[in-house]
Design an enzyme around this catalytic site. Structure first.
Site, short mmCIF file in Angstrom:
data_model
loop_
_atom_site.label_atom_id
_atom_site.label_comp_id
_atom_site.label_asym_id
_atom_site.label_seq_id
_atom_site.Cartn_x
_atom_site.Cartn_y
_atom_site.Cartn_z
N GLY A 10 0.82 -1.21 0.00
CA GLY A 10 0.00 0.00 0.00
C GLY A 10 0.85 1.25 0.00
CG LEU A 12 2.16 4.14 6.02
CD1 LEU A 12 3.00 5.42 5.99
CD2 LEU A 12 1.21 4.16 7.21
CG ASP A 36 -6.23 -13.86 5.98
OD1 ASP A 36 -6.52 -12.81 6.59
OD2 ASP A 36 -7.08 -14.62 5.49
CB ALA A 60 -6.77 -0.75 6.75
CB THR A 62 -8.74 1.92 3.03
OG1 THR A 62 -8.31 1.38 1.78
CG2 THR A 62 -7.69 1.66 4.10
CE1 TYR A 125 -11.04 2.49 6.99
CE2 TYR A 125 -11.60 4.81 7.28
CZ TYR A 125 -10.66 3.82 7.11
OH TYR A 125 -9.32 4.15 7.05
CE LYS A 129 -8.00 1.85 10.45
NZ LYS A 129 -6.81 1.01 10.09
CD1 TRP A 150 -8.91 13.86 4.54
CD2 TRP A 150 -8.56 15.74 3.39
NE1 TRP A 150 -10.07 14.60 4.59
CE2 TRP A 150 -9.89 15.76 3.90
CE3 TRP A 150 -8.12 16.83 2.65
CZ2 TRP A 150 -10.76 16.82 3.67
CZ3 TRP A 150 -8.99 17.89 2.43
CH2 TRP A 150 -10.30 17.87 2.93
#
Length: 278
Positions: A10, A12, A36, A60, A62, A125, A129, A150
């Site tokens: 991803g 990040l 997993d 995540a 997302t 979501y 989280k 963002w």
């Protein structure tokens, strides 16, 4: 030091990998194809085998709108996954970084939110989280819960979408009544690395400084790219979505300010650097 990164493919995950490769760190990179996180046996097996000193969970679910209908998977990935990682990390004496979101708040205020403000998620979501945060904190005292918002980096994101739309030559409509802080993965990765270096455990907000609307964000992208685009502001109501978007999700990096210091940059500075790399 040995660091295991989940969700390494991803935005990040890629930035953390890039930054840590310049240091004397052994990286264990995982993603859904080879770990997993929703399966407790897989998580414990890799922890026992690899014995990382730190686990950074970038994995995540997302897709905010999809979470509203894919509730079970949202809980599996955003809540059960972090639970498994935190428990397994604790079992081998490792630290854990849990990356979280501004969606844990309701987005109804008008002042920057600190880590000490009341959470009140309005979406599946956000709720999943938040539950992931709580389980990580309860299962492993050596935790860093890092909320951001963002986010953009190496992958699909708002910045690239705007550039693509702008190049189409068509009018571009962008929501102007949602406010937040655009955040580069470079700044977020720097904060995570600094927290780990200083063993500064706890819950932290980590977004770039300053605030703007999505419309302002798009306007700055086109300005920096010298693109002549017909940009039209619109309201949230004009773009109805399954998941409610927070109107105000400006996070203040208060815990960083109170401890090791806020090393993030102004959002415009970070955006300029990012666009130069595209």
């Amino acid at each position: 030091m040995r660091i295991l990164i989940t969700g390494a493919n991803g935005q990040l995950g890629r930035e953390l990998t890039k930054q840590y490769r310049n240091e004397n760190v052994e990286l264990i990179l995982t993603d859904v194809d080879n770990l997993d996180i929703t399966k407790v046996d897989e998580v414990f097996n890799i922890m026992i085998e690899k014995r990382p000193d730190v686990v950074i969970n970038c994995a995540a679910h997302t897709a905010v709108d999809k979470c509203e209908e894919d509730v079970e998977n949202a809980y599996r990935i955003n809540t059960i996954g972090p639970k498994n990682l935190a428990a397994a990390a604790f079992a081998i004496g490792a630290e854990i970084v849990q990356v979280s979101t501004d969606y844990v708040f309701d987005g109804e205020g008008n002042a920057p939110l600190t880590e000490f403000d009341r959470t009140n998620p309005q979406t599946v979501y956000g709720e999943t989280k938040l539950q992931g945060e709580e389980l990580v904190k309860s299962l492993n005292p050596r935790h860093y819960v890092v909320r951001t918002a963002w986010l953009y980096g190496d992958g699909n994101n708002f910045v690239k979408t705007m550039i693509k739309l702008g190049e189409s030559g068509n009018e571009v409509k962008v929501v102007s009544d949602q406010v937040g802080s655009p955040t580069s993965t470079v700044d977020l990765a720097n904060v995570i690395r600094d927290l780990i270096k200083n063993k500064n455990y706890g819950t932290f907000h980590a977004t770039c400084k300053g605030m703007c609307s999505w419309f302002d964000f798009a306007q700055e992208i086109f300005r920096l790219k010298n693109m002549d685009v017909k940009l039209v502001p619109c309201t949230t109501e004009e773009f109805p979505r399954p998941a409610k978007r927070p109107k105000y999700s400006v996070l203040r990096n208060y815990s960083l300010e109170l401890t090791t210091g806020d090393i993030t940059r102004d959002w415009k500075e970070s955006l300029k650097e990012y666009l130069a790399t595209l």
